[in-house]
Design a protein around this motif. Structure first.
Motif, mmCIF file in Angstrom:
data_model
loop_
_atom_site.group_PDB
_atom_site.id
_atom_site.type_symbol
_atom_site.label_atom_id
_atom_site.label_comp_id
_atom_site.label_asym_id
_atom_site.label_seq_id
_atom_site.Cartn_x
_atom_site.Cartn_y
_atom_site.Cartn_z
ATOM 1 N N LEU A 224 0.336 3.670 -2.863
ATOM 2 C CA LEU A 224 -0.920 4.423 -2.781
ATOM 3 C C LEU A 224 -0.779 5.603 -1.823
ATOM 4 N N ASP B 124 -7.510 5.735 -4.692
ATOM 5 C CA ASP B 124 -6.285 5.874 -5.483
ATOM 6 C C ASP B 124 -6.588 5.833 -6.983
ATOM 7 N N ALA C 49 -8.890 -1.348 3.046
ATOM 8 C CA ALA C 49 -7.905 -1.446 1.975
ATOM 9 C C ALA C 49 -8.578 -1.302 0.608
ATOM 10 N N ARG C 50 -9.732 -1.940 0.477
ATOM 11 C CA ARG C 50 -10.468 -1.863 -0.795
ATOM 12 C C ARG C 50 -10.843 -0.421 -1.115
ATOM 13 N N PHE D 75 -9.435 2.253 -0.028
ATOM 14 C CA PHE D 75 -8.230 3.043 -0.262
ATOM 15 C C PHE D 75 -7.758 2.858 -1.708
ATOM 16 N N VAL D 76 -7.815 1.649 -2.193
ATOM 17 C CA VAL D 76 -7.441 1.367 -3.581
ATOM 18 C C VAL D 76 -8.382 2.103 -4.535
ATOM 19 N N ASN E 213 1.263 8.179 -3.626
ATOM 20 C CA ASN E 213 0.501 8.924 -4.643
ATOM 21 C C ASN E 213 -0.475 9.904 -3.998
ATOM 22 N N LEU E 214 -1.118 9.463 -2.917
ATOM 23 C CA LEU E 214 -2.051 10.349 -2.213
ATOM 24 C C LEU E 214 -1.318 11.606 -1.738
ATOM 25 N N TYR F 221 0.794 -1.225 0.000
ATOM 26 C CA TYR F 221 0.000 0.000 0.000
ATOM 27 C C TYR F 221 0.824 1.272 0.000
#
Lengths: 179, 179
Positions: free
Chosen positions: A120, B68, B61-62, B64-65, A123-124, A117
């Motif tokens: 991510l 992104d 997590a899902r 967050f992806v 990138n955030l 992660y």
DNA sequence: GTCTATAACTAGATAGAC
DNA sequence: GTCTATCTAGTTATAGAC
């Protein structure tokens, strides 16, 4: 408080490892290996694992008390300026001690099964910094994201609807160029 | 992935305790007591303690992806706005999961022998908020202090002289009233 | 002051009955 | 699906020799 070379090396090793792996995550064995002595030797110099922690925190604690005393003698704006600079200086001077208090994020998140992660998160942060290459923009974004996450946890009784506009607002003020 | 009442209660208890006491600070015994079952039952439903952690992190997590993915399709300013609001929403929705990542500060600092420092932390925050009674000023100050501390630790290779002006600056921008 | 040995305890995980 | 009993390994801390 007899000065001792071994004692100081124990404190240095403990400070480094507590900062890196956390207090619970560091065993007396780990510290003894880095120092090059036995666990019994650690416990000859200190009464307990917690006593090591308390001792290595003492200088930082003293300076924090001193800053507090100073702030209580200033008026609103002078105090705010002194507090901002004093706090920044304090955390910069005692990085390991502060890390000991604010650890974990790296520990848990940078290893399996969560290391995937980081791109991510990266990138955030990049996006929040306006995709700028300026290090100051990047660092400001990191400060805001970490600070927001920390405070949401701390204020776990607060209603989302109350927190949300305040958090969005402070992020905008800190990040967007002034008009 | 068979739905199970016990399974869900294990996840809920684990999420609560991991958030409160940290992953390392929570034992399977503690979780079993809260659920009202044995450790063996936990390990019937999950392969290991880590498997519990991974499972309860999955929804966060899902999302967050998903955030992104959305950010990668927007241009600089739209992305920044979406990132700020999206991040705030994310941490508000998954407080326990985020707490699991950013724990420790409270754990260590709010108990002996360090509980005596909270009044100092409180005063520092109060001063940084300009001694204002406005909750938004207070929360903004908390965000900045927590964020600064977190980033100083994260960037432990960076020189103090490089970090200091950036940190003082972002705090001033976020906290001082715009002219 | 430092060591080896060990006590006393707790952790996560497994075996096998029911 | 849940239990008790147990295993193995790791923890902090102590005892006593050197």
């Amino acid at each position: 408080m007899v000065p001792s070379k071994t004692r100081d090396r124990i404190l240095a090793a403990a400070a480094r490892q507590f900062a890196h792996t956390g207090f619970r995550g560091t065993s007396l064995h780990d510290i003894a290996v880095e120092v090059g002595c036995s666990k019994a030797t650690l416990l000859y110099h200190f009464d307990s694992k917690e006593a090591i922690l308390v001792t290595l925190m003492e200088p930082a604690a003293r300076d924090f008390v001193e800053l507090d005393t100073r702030l209580r003698q200033l008026d609103v704006e002078a105090a705010r300026e002194a507090a901002i600079e004093g706090f920044v200086d304090l955390v910069l001077r005692y990085r390991q001690e502060v890390a000991l208090i604010y650890d974990t994020a790296r520990q848990l998140f940078q290893q399996a099964p969560f290391e995937g992660y980081w791109p991510l998160v990266d990138n955030l942060t990049h996006v929040v910094a306006g995709r700028s290459t300026d290090p100051a923009a990047r660092i400001s974004a990191e400060v805001l994201l970490a600070g927001i996450a920390a405070i949401v946890i701390d204020r776990d009784e607060e209603r989302d609807a109350d927190l949300r506009p305040i958090l969005v607002d402070v992020a905008r003020r800190a990040l967007l160029p002034r008009t």
